[in-house]
Design a protein around this motif. Structure first.
Motif, short mmCIF file in Angstrom:
data_model
loop_
_atom_site.label_atom_id
_atom_site.label_comp_id
_atom_site.label_asym_id
_atom_site.label_seq_id
_atom_site.Cartn_x
_atom_site.Cartn_y
_atom_site.Cartn_z
N ASP A 103 0.19 1.75 -1.23
CA ASP A 103 -1.26 1.12 -1.38
C ASP A 103 -1.55 0.15 -0.54
OD1 ASP A 103 -2.09 3.15 -3.07
OD2 ASP A 103 -1.78 2.21 -5.09
N ASP A 104 -0.59 -0.93 -0.65
CA ASP A 104 -0.81 -2.17 0.02
C ASP A 104 -0.55 -2.04 1.66
OD1 ASP A 104 -1.00 -4.97 0.73
OD2 ASP A 104 0.76 -5.37 0.15
N ASP A 107 -3.72 -0.18 2.91
CA ASP A 107 -4.88 -1.34 2.87
C ASP A 107 -4.75 -2.19 3.90
OD1 ASP A 107 -7.27 -2.70 1.71
OD2 ASP A 107 -5.49 -4.38 1.44
N ARG A 111 -7.30 -2.30 7.54
CA ARG A 111 -7.90 -3.55 8.02
C ARG A 111 -7.66 -4.06 9.26
NH1 ARG A 111 -6.70 -7.45 5.21
NH2 ARG A 111 -5.08 -6.78 3.93
N VAL A 231 -9.11 5.92 3.37
CA VAL A 231 -9.51 4.57 3.24
C VAL A 231 -10.36 4.33 4.34
CG1 VAL A 231 -8.88 2.42 2.54
CG2 VAL A 231 -7.75 4.39 1.66
#
Length: 340
Positions: A103-104, A107, A111, A231
């Motif tokens: 997940d990190d 993410d 970004r 995402v």
């Protein structure tokens, strides 16, 4: 020779329009680019490009701007994707390598790509259907419940709890854990049926029902389709250029980006376009809300074939070489990290 020169003129128009946001005239091309011909020849080349539908005059007395087809020819004529600078590569590596879990990683990647391109970034989670099984852990929880932890080669972790009709035999659980990982580790979904089909027979009569239940939950988890998602980050970048790059309204673009089904369809289709970096321009997206955008994507996460796709969504007037370089670089680092 004239065809090569006209492509040079088209390239100059695209680069100037991307840089200035202003229609490009023959005088500007003469002053800014060493095209090696007279202004009159450049005007003739521009007329030929306009006749071919590669550039258009937005209004009377204005210069020319590229059409969707013009951008497509420009992208197709790129000799290669220019590499990012050494500093940019180091920054990508450091940021992604500090991630603590999948997940990190996702993410940070979305970004980072938004920051590199100043556009919208989309990153698809690795699909369980295209991942391989790395390890299955079996953890007794009480006397009749078993926690099944499924870990894939792309770092995904899925947990399922089985409620059983009889008390667990921990020795059977321990033996099953070993046999399951020996039989199935490293295999994809399509290969699992054959690997697991005869496993229950090894435990007959004791534990046969448990084995079948665990095998079923592993197969069902890896087969599911509903887990696919993307995402998104950086929508504010589009909003800042709304007036110049989205003459009608930016609303349909933002609505399309919010629809997971739309993005997943596009990413899946573009994964089949090319083995490297794929580009769709304007109406090539086949979605009305994205008609004023271009999308650059690349697969990541696999040695021979990707397990997911990431990309950048921006206006037609995007810096294609820079965007393609950023997308490719982030995809390569993600592949390296997930394989590690």
């Amino acid at each position: 020779m004239s065809e090569d020169r006209r492509l040079d003129v088209l390239r100059a128009i695209v680069e100037d329009y991307v840089s200035t946001r202003e229609p490009v005239g023959s005088r500007a091309l003469t002053e800014r680019h060493a095209l090696g011909v007279s202004p009159a020849t450049i005007r003739n080349d521009m007329a030929a490009l306009e006749d071919a539908g590669l550039i258009v005059q937005p209004h009377t007395s204005a210069g020319r701007v590229p059409t969707d087809l013009g951008y497509r020819v420009f992208v197709d004529q790129l000799a290669g994707v220019k590499p990012l600078s050494a500093a940019e590569k180091r920054a990508i590596g450091l940021l992604l390598e500090e991630a603590v879990d999948l997940d990190d990683v996702i993410d940070r990647a979305v970004r980072l790509l938004a920051q590199l391109t100043h556009q919208v970034a989309v990153v698809q989670y690795p699909s369980l259907r295209r991942s391989a099984l790395r390890h299955v852990e079996l953890v007794p929880v009480g006397t009749r419940h078993l926690l099944v932890v499924i870990i894939t080669t792309t770092g995904r972790v899925e947990q399922r709890t089985l409620e059983l009709g009889e008390d667990l035999d921990e020795s059977v659980v321990a033996r099953l854990r070993v046999r399951l990982n020996v039989a199935a580790a490293g295999m994809r979904l399509a290969e699992l049926d054959g690997a697991l089909r005869d496993l229950a027979a090894e435990f007959t009569p004791a534990g046969g029902d448990l084995v079948r239940a665990v095998v079923a939950v592993v197969s069902e988890t890896l087969a599911q389709e509903s887990e696919e998602r993307v995402v998104v980050a950086g929508a504010s970048h589009l909003a800042r250029s709304a007036g110049a790059d989205f003459p009608h309204t930016i609303g349909p673009v933002l609505e399309a980006l919010e629809e997971q089904v739309v993005l997943l369809r596009l990413l899946s289709e573009m994964a089949e376009d090319a083995s490297g970096v794929a580009v769709r321009i304007g109406r090539e997206t086949q979605h009305e809300g994205l008609a004023d955008t271009s999308i650059v994507t690349s697969g990541y996460g696999g040695e021979g074939s990707s397990v997911a796709v990431l990309g950048s969504v921006g206006p037609l007037r995007m810096d294609y070489p820079q965007t393609m370089a950023a997308v490719r670089a982030v995809a390569r680092y993600l592949t390296r990290i997930l394989a590690g």
